[in-house]
Every structure is written in C-alpha cells, then in structure tokens.
Design a protein around this motif. Structure first.
Motif, PDB file in Angstrom:
ATOM      1  N   VAL A  60       5.701 -40.416  15.676  1.00 49.34           N
ATOM      2  CA  VAL A  60       5.419 -40.423  15.066  1.00 49.34           C
ATOM      3  C   VAL A  60       4.729 -39.843  13.974  1.00 49.34           C
ATOM      4  N   PHE A  61       5.370 -39.785  12.186  1.00 52.02           N
ATOM      5  CA  PHE A  61       4.369 -39.019  11.835  1.00 52.02           C
ATOM      6  C   PHE A  61       4.481 -39.462  10.002  1.00 52.02           C
ATOM      7  N   ASN A  62       3.611 -39.451   9.144  1.00 50.69           N
ATOM      8  CA  ASN A  62       3.856 -39.772   7.379  1.00 50.69           C
ATOM      9  C   ASN A  62       4.953 -38.532   6.883  1.00 50.69           C
ATOM     10  N   ASN A  63       6.229 -39.222   6.365  1.00 48.35           N
ATOM     11  CA  ASN A  63       7.240 -38.779   5.561  1.00 48.35           C
ATOM     12  C   ASN A  63       6.128 -37.083   4.364  1.00 48.35           C
ATOM     13  N   ASP A  64       6.194 -36.462   4.975  1.00 45.44           N
ATOM     14  CA  ASP A  64       5.236 -35.789   3.983  1.00 45.44           C
ATOM     15  C   ASP A  64       5.891 -33.980   4.427  1.00 45.44           C
ATOM     16  N   ALA A  65       6.148 -33.719   3.444  1.00 41.81           N
ATOM     17  CA  ALA A  65       6.861 -32.253   3.944  1.00 41.81           C
ATOM     18  C   ALA A  65       6.165 -31.548   4.192  1.00 41.81           C
ATOM     19  N   ALA A  66       4.559 -31.796   3.792  1.00 41.05           N
ATOM     20  CA  ALA A  66       3.036 -30.947   3.790  1.00 41.05           C
ATOM     21  C   ALA A  66       2.962 -31.085   5.691  1.00 41.05           C
ATOM     22  N   VAL A  67       3.042 -32.323   5.704  1.00 36.61           N
ATOM     23  CA  VAL A  67       2.632 -33.435   6.968  1.00 36.61           C
ATOM     24  C   VAL A  67       2.589 -31.861   8.514  1.00 36.61           C
ATOM     25  N   SER A  68       1.474 -31.358   9.036  1.00 34.72           N
ATOM     26  CA  SER A  68       1.466 -30.303  10.002  1.00 34.72           C
ATOM     27  C   SER A  68       1.030 -31.060  11.180  1.00 34.72           C
ATOM     28  N   THR A  69       0.626 -32.569  11.550  1.00 32.89           N
ATOM     29  CA  THR A  69       0.378 -32.760  13.082  1.00 32.89           C
ATOM     30  C   THR A  69       1.382 -34.508  12.453  1.00 32.89           C
ATOM     31  N   ARG A  70       1.395 -34.725  14.614  1.00 30.85           N
ATOM     32  CA  ARG A  70       2.098 -36.449  14.717  1.00 30.85           C
ATOM     33  C   ARG A  70       1.275 -37.156  15.938  1.00 30.85           C
ATOM     34  N   LYS A  71       1.659 -37.816  15.866  1.00 33.95           N
ATOM     35  CA  LYS A  71       1.256 -38.992  17.025  1.00 33.95           C
ATOM     36  C   LYS A  71       1.960 -39.131  18.038  1.00 33.95           C
ATOM     37  N   VAL A  72       1.929 -39.349  19.142  1.00 32.80           N
ATOM     38  CA  VAL A  72       2.633 -40.039  20.622  1.00 32.80           C
ATOM     39  C   VAL A  72       3.076 -41.772  20.174  1.00 32.80           C
ATOM     40  N   PHE A  73       3.681 -42.013  20.074  1.00 31.08           N
ATOM     41  CA  PHE A  73       4.325 -43.158  19.064  1.00 31.08           C
ATOM     42  C   PHE A  73       4.080 -44.529  20.533  1.00 31.08           C
ATOM     43  N   VAL A  74       5.081 -44.022  21.283  1.00 30.43           N
ATOM     44  CA  VAL A  74       5.365 -44.262  22.930  1.00 30.43           C
ATOM     45  C   VAL A  74       5.740 -43.151  23.742  1.00 30.43           C
ATOM     46  N   ASP A  75       4.876 -43.270  25.128  1.00 26.52           N
ATOM     47  CA  ASP A  75       5.541 -42.144  26.328  1.00 26.52           C
ATOM     48  C   ASP A  75       5.787 -42.907  27.294  1.00 26.52           C
ATOM     49  N   LEU A  76       7.493 -42.561  27.705  1.00 27.91           N
ATOM     50  CA  LEU A  76       8.139 -43.793  28.303  1.00 27.91           C
ATOM     51  C   LEU A  76       8.806 -42.462  29.182  1.00 27.91           C
ATOM     52  N   THR A  77       8.176 -41.650  29.582  1.00 26.08           N
ATOM     53  CA  THR A  77       8.246 -40.217  31.109  1.00 26.08           C
ATOM     54  C   THR A  77       8.024 -41.544  32.169  1.00 26.08           C
ATOM     55  N   THR A  78       7.480 -41.977  32.304  1.00 27.08           N
ATOM     56  CA  THR A  78       7.296 -42.511  33.363  1.00 27.08           C
ATOM     57  C   THR A  78       8.478 -43.268  33.924  1.00 27.08           C
ATOM     58  N   LYS A  79       9.254 -44.025  32.493  1.00 25.75           N
ATOM     59  CA  LYS A  79      10.542 -45.018  32.913  1.00 25.75           C
ATOM     60  C   LYS A  79      11.391 -44.253  32.747  1.00 25.75           C
ATOM     61  N   ALA A  80      12.317 -43.327  31.674  1.00 24.79           N
ATOM     62  CA  ALA A  80      13.201 -42.528  31.070  1.00 24.79           C
ATOM     63  C   ALA A  80      13.541 -41.750  32.871  1.00 24.79           C
ATOM     64  N   SER A  81      14.748 -41.057  33.027  1.00 25.82           N
ATOM     65  CA  SER A  81      14.964 -40.436  33.564  1.00 25.82           C
ATOM     66  C   SER A  81      14.807 -39.664  32.628  1.00 25.82           C
ATOM     67  N   GLN A  82      14.599 -37.696  33.221  1.00 23.11           N
ATOM     68  CA  GLN A  82      14.760 -36.772  32.738  1.00 23.11           C
ATOM     69  C   GLN A  82      15.420 -35.132  33.326  1.00 23.11           C
ATOM     70  N   ASP A  83      16.588 -35.792  33.802  1.00 27.37           N
ATOM     71  CA  ASP A  83      17.289 -35.185  34.399  1.00 27.37           C
ATOM     72  C   ASP A  83      18.760 -34.326  33.666  1.00 27.37           C
ATOM     73  N   GLY A  84      17.982 -34.233  32.147  1.00 29.50           N
ATOM     74  CA  GLY A  84      18.832 -33.647  31.347  1.00 29.50           C
ATOM     75  C   GLY A  84      20.091 -34.251  31.345  1.00 29.50           C
ATOM     76  N   GLY A  85      20.920 -33.137  30.536  1.00 36.53           N
ATOM     77  CA  GLY A  85      22.831 -33.782  30.732  1.00 36.53           C
ATOM     78  C   GLY A  85      22.544 -34.840  29.480  1.00 36.53           C
ATOM     79  N   GLU A  86      22.968 -36.485  29.721  1.00 32.38           N
ATOM     80  CA  GLU A  86      23.582 -37.142  28.638  1.00 32.38           C
ATOM     81  C   GLU A  86      22.853 -38.128  29.399  1.00 32.38           C
ATOM     82  N   THR A  87      21.443 -38.097  29.890  1.00 35.39           N
ATOM     83  CA  THR A  87      20.518 -38.868  30.627  1.00 35.39           C
ATOM     84  C   THR A  87      18.972 -39.286  29.701  1.00 35.39           C
TER      85      THR A  87
END
Length: 686
Positions: A60-87
């Motif tokens: 998530v980040f502010n809708n500003d053309a000059a924005v340079s930082t962002r925050k992790v809104f949620v990290d689901l990497t432990t839940k979602a599969s990570q084998d690429g393709g269409e998963t």
C-alpha cells in the motif's frame, strides 16, 4: 384556455481534439514490484493504491506521483503457493463498506496435502494500523480443488448490487478435457456470485436470491452467475451502467471480450470466440457470443481484461472499454452502447510490457500493471481538456412565475443525451420538452442546444426535472417549476412556522391549521426563494397522501433549504394533477443549520428514525452523485421484502416516510445501493 409558453436553455459545448495516447510511469520513484498481478483502491476516499504480488504480498502507498516508499499491507507468502505459473495470490477486492467494516477479500492457491486448492478468504484490516491487515483474521469462504496448475482465474470484484463476484478457469491443461465449462455441478469455468453480508446453510455467505440456479433441485451449483468461461483472468464493473465486462482467455486462435449477464452461457468448450472449437458439434443456440474477438497474430497471445474508462483526464476515451494483450503489450478501446455493433480502436501499439492487469484509482483514472518490469503505468493523452462547465441561460416568458435555474456542474465535454420527467405528481401530459436540434454525438457535438419547454395550459402548474448526460457519462440536472398566472390565496389556511432543527434527521417543522375548521387537502409543499427557482420540499406528515388538514393542526416535517425572510411557501393541492396553487409569504423560516446533514452529505449513508419502530419510520439517505439508487428491505435471511426506491436520484439528501405497520415484527436489513457504494443497516420492527 390553452396557451404555449416557452423556456429556452442554451448550452455550449466544445470540440474534443483527436488525441495521441501513451503510457507513462505512474510512480517512477517506487521500487519495482515482484510479479505484480493486481492494482486496486479501497474505495474509502483515502487515495491509497494497493498492489498485489503473485508470491503473496500486498503493498500500500499514497497515490502521489512523487511517492518513493510503500508498506506491506499483508504478507500471505506463508499461505499462497509460490511455484509461479498461474498459481499464487491472484485477486483482491475491498468490501463496499470497507471504510466502516475493514473487510477485504483475496483469492489465492495453496497446496493442501499435495492437492492444489483455490481459496476465497476474508481478512480484516488492523483497527489500530490502517495500512496493515490482521493476518490472523482469515475467514475462508470457499475452497476449490484444482486439477491442473493453470487456468485458475482468481479475480474478485464487487458489483453495483453489493455482491462479491469471483472467476475460476476451466481447471487447466488444454481444451477443457473434463468439459467443466458446460458442467453446472462444478465451480470451474464459471463466474460465481456471493452475498457476503449474510450467512446461510453453514457457509460464511448466502446465495443471492436471483442467482440463476439459486432454487434448482438438479444439483447445480447455486453460486454460479455465468458459465462456459475458459479462463476469465480479469473482469470489471462499469459502475455507471452496472454492466459486467470480462476478458476471457482463448485456447489457440482467438481472444474475446464479453459482457456478462445473469445465467449466460458463453460457449466454452464448444465455442472459442465466434468459432466452434476443435470442430465441436454441441448445440450453440442458447450460447452468448462475444462482443469482440481478436486472433493470435503478430504477437497477440492472451487477453487482459480492463475497465470502462470513467476518469476525466482523457475525454475521448470516456465510456470505452480499455483492454490489452499480455504478450504483445497492445491496448485497445472498445466502444459499445448496447444498440449497435461494437467498434474497436488500437490506442497503444505493440510494446515490451507484459500487461498482467489494469487498475483504477479513486478518481477512476486508469493504470497499467506490467508483470515483466514490475512497474505501474498511467495512460496519458495529448488532447486538450476543457473543464469549464456550460451554463443554463434563462430566456423566460414574462408570465411565468419563476426566475433562474442553476448552473450545470458537469464538465463541458459535449452533450450525450437529454431527458426530462415530472416531479411530485406533476402531470407530464401538460408539458412537452424538446431539443431544437438533434444531438450530433460526443466528439462532434459543438452546438448550442436550446431546450424548449411548452406549458400547454396556463391553469396547470408543476415541476420538471431536466437531466443532461455529458460525454464523460456524468449527469447534471435541474428542476424547473411552473406556476399558474392566477395565484389564489386561501383565506382559511394559516401557517405557523416553527423552525426547530433536528440535526440527526435534518428536519424543520411546520404547523398548518385551518382558521375555520374546514378540511383542506394538499399534495406537496414547496419553498421558492425570492431570487431562485423553486426549491422542492417533500412533505413528510404523520398521515399518508393526500394530506388532510381538518379540525386540528397538522405538523409537517421537511428538509431545510436555503431560503430568505421573503420566501414564498407554495401549497399544491388536489390529488394527481394540480388544480391551483396557493401562495403565502413566510417570514423568518428555514434557517439552514450548518450541522444538519453535514455528515450525510460527505458520503453515501442511511439514517433510520426511530429504530426500533412500531408503525411509521423515516429513512433519510444521501447519495454523493447523480445515478441509480436502490433502497431495498431484506429479511434477516437475505430475502428481498420490498424495493422502496429503484430509480435515478439527484445528488443530495432524501427522506422517505415508510408505513411499516403491516410488516411482521422482527429484524430486517435496509440496503442502500448508490453509484460506487453499498451500505446496509439493521432495522427492528417491534
């Protein structure tokens, strides 16, 4: 006596020059994303952007053309599969009432004991940190076993009806080997629809009652909204029209654009685009053909569905469906109004971008998500935008008892359509309203348009609503009231104004009492400021129309309007048409409280008074823009009881007096559906 009175409105529109389109980096100072698949805004007026990465993170980040930082809104990497393709993490949707309830929904795949499984889950934002979600708040709505790793669909979106829509591909491999697209007993190859505001049958959702198979006994999935889809990777709602658009990925030869209807069969795997797939012999008579298709030539390989453009920075594209191809990076604008065949325009030629998705910000401006370089791009144009609003210019016949009308607040982009209707019992057969010249079409319509209103009988008065749609799809409106030449004063009616403001409901009280004990019948009450047109005030008395003022005084509630000490109160009486108009000068009434309706006017909302109620209950609601408004009463199980309002409404605050005396005691849900928003509140009948 018949007479014709003329009212002319002059509206000047400007030409829109032909444009050259290009893609520009939207946030050049942001680090690149890793495999971005989705961009959303939360619809909560915070002007934030959310980007979904396939491996499971949402930023998530502010809708500003000059924005340079962002925050992790949620990290689901432990839940979602990570084998690429269409998963992976494939879809994100924010609840229409996210600002209040903090709910958002995701669609992801994961391996469960070696079985690839799709999940649709709800999460809750962290109440103390709006830029972070509570990962422990997951509530799983649906799980679905996937036979192969491709064609998982995964998109989510809320429609104008407040329901959650989800897409799943046919299960993968090639050619739909299990024929899931036409199998109504499985979720694969479908677009599904859920009522996530209610629970039923052990699920964390209910089945919308108008789902096409909601009441079937053949074993068909009741969640199905449409079927015969191969892999609807991206779909979107045009919230102006409510139409559902989808890009359905083809097999070997053709990609297609569809508009999705309730219960529609879109042909796969019997049809691919306009063509029979693999010499199939199935019945196609009930199948819906696409609006458009394009072949796998010159680098085109896979459609990425987009949005109907409803921003304001590129007027030439307003109302057109913008979509692209993942392989070639081309972008097209498809024009379709529902009456004529669709037309297609190439606006961005072949690029090196892998377009995985499109996105909208809170102002409906359009963005492009590039999977390959991890960047977001914004569509820009060389055209000149004229934002000066056209004015209504008044040329009134001297005998008409009214003055100015308001300025048009829509952008001066050209006239698309014009309509008119009667208000508050006005007999529209007593008026004719015409344009003196036909509408030439948006891009070419530079004419000055005169709207001629003919009042066909000078004895008849009434109010008309004039509605204008500009080429941005925005609607502006004005109200014009006609009064009889002969204004009669009834000596037997006295008015005792009591300006008591009720800040919670936005009412002022007016007491009407006949002097001689006679019965007086009236239909509507109006205020007319001395320097403006009539301000309409819908009376909300303790009894239903027609309103009877007899031996005792009657107290009438109405919404305050801007009127001065020399304002005129108009009482129109007789049911149906207007027989005559009674005019009374009212001094010192109607001071507009700065606190009244201030919260309601800022956002779509509902106020209910009293709640709980016994007989009559007042519903006060606001809509932030002109458009289709639905106010629907449901029972606690989600069954529709009554549609109180289902029509276009002007922007502002409206009050409805509902007689609930015959309603059984119990709990109900009142749902307000406005353009781009849905609000539900619980109401109790004692």
């Amino acid at each position: 006596m018949k007479a014709t009175l003329f009212f002319l409105l002059s509206i000047l529109f400007v030409n829109i020059a032909s444009a050259q389109y290009s893609l520009q980096p939207a946030f050049p100072n942001l680090p690149a994303f890793s495999g971005p698949l989705e961009m959303q805004n939360a619809g909560d007026a915070t002007n934030r952007i959310f980007v979904v990465e396939q491996k499971g993170k949402i930023y998530v980040f502010n809708n500003d053309a000059a924005v340079s930082t962002r925050k992790v809104f949620v990290d689901l990497t432990t839940k979602a599969s990570q084998d690429g393709g269409e998963t992976g993490l494939l879809g994100l949707a924010f609840h229409p009432n996210f600002k209040t309830n903090g709910f958002f929904y995701v669609n992801y795949t994961a391996s469960v004991s070696g079985q690839l499984t799709s999940f649709i889950s709800r999460f809750h934002v962290n109440p103390s940190t709006p830029d972070a979600a509570d990962i422990s708040s997951e509530q799983i709505l649906l799980t679905l076993n996937q036979p192969f790793a491709n064609h998982n669909g995964g998109h989510l979106a809320f429609g104008n009806d407040g329901y959650l829509y989800a897409s799943f591909g046919d299960g993968g491999a090639g050619g739909d080997p299990f024929k899931n697209g036409q199998n109504l007993s499985v979720f694969l190859g479908k677009i599904l629809r859920f009522d996530v505001d209610h629970e039923a049958n052990g699920n964390h959702y209910a089945i919308p009652p108008d789902n096409p198979f909601a009441n079937n006994t053949q074993g068909f999935k009741k969640e199905i909204y449409s079927y015969g889809m191969r892999n609807t990777w991206k779909f979107s709602f045009d919230h102006t029209t409510g139409r559902l658009w989808a890009g359905d990925v083809g097999q070997d030869k053709f990609e297609e654009v569809d508009t999705i209807s309730n219960g529609g069969n879109y042909g796969w795997n019997i049809m691919e685009g306009f063509h029979r797939y693999n010499n199939s012999t199935g019945d196609t008579t009930q199948m819906i053909l696409p609006l458009w298709e394009y072949p796998h030539t010159n680098g085109n390989v896979s459609i990425t569905g987009g949005y109907v453009y409803r921003g304001t920075s590129i007027p030439s594209l307003i109302g057109k469906y913008i979509y692209g191809d993942y392989g070639s990076g081309r972008v097209w604008a498809l024009s379709y109004e529902g009456l004529k065949s669709a037309t297609n325009q190439l606006i961005i030629d072949k690029t090196s971008l892998n377009l995985s998705s499109f996105g909208e910000d809170q102002n409906k401006e359009l963005y492009f998500v590039s999977y390959g370089d991890g960047k977001l791009y914004k569509l820009s144009s060389s055209e000149i935008v004229d934002s000066k609003p056209p004015r209504f210019i008044n040329h009134l016949h001297p005998g008409i008892d009214t003055t100015d009308v308001m300025d048009n607040q829509s952008n001066d982009l050209g006239l698309q359509s014009f309509s008119w209707s009667g208000l508050y019992g006005t007999d529209t057969t007593m008026f004719s309203v015409i344009l003196d010249s036909p509408i030439a079409g948006c891009n070419a319509d530079r004419n000055v348009h005169h709207i001629i209103v003919n009042q066909l009988d000078v004895v008849i008065g009434g109010c008309l609503r004039l509605a204008f749609t500009d080429c941005a799809g925005n609607k502006s409106y004005d109200t014009l009231c006609y009064a009889s030449h002969t204004l009669k004063v009834d000596p037997n009616l006295s008015i005792d104004p009591v300006a008591i403001g009720d800040s919670s409901m936005g009412f002022v009280y007016l007491t009407i009492l006949p002097d001689d004990g006679s019965v007086f019948v009236f239909d509507s009450i109006y205020f007319r400021p001395a320097s403006k047109a009539f301000e309409l005030v819908g009376a909300v008395p303790s009894s239903s129309n027609p309103f009877l003022v007899g031996q005792e005084k009657i107290e009438v509630k109405f919404k305050p309007v801007k009127i001065g000490a020399d304002s005129v109160l108009l009482v129109l009486h007789a049911k149906g048409t207007v027989d005559s108009i009674h005019s009374y000068v009212v001094h010192g009434i109607g001071k507009e409280s700065s606190s009244v309706n201030s919260s309601l006017l800022k956002e779509n909302n509902i106020a209910i008074s009293p709640n709980p109620f016994k007989d009559h209950v007042y519903f006060t609601f606001s809509n932030s823009e002109y458009g289709s408004v639905k106010l629907i009463l449901f029972d606690i199980l989600g069954k529709e009881i009554l549609r109180l309002i289902d029509q276009p409404e002007q922007q502002g605050v409206h009050t409805l007096d509902f007689d609930g005396s015959k309603l059984p005691s119990g709990s109900y849900i009142l749902r307000l559906q406005c353009p781009g928003d849905v609000v539900s509140k619980k109401i109790i009948k004692e």
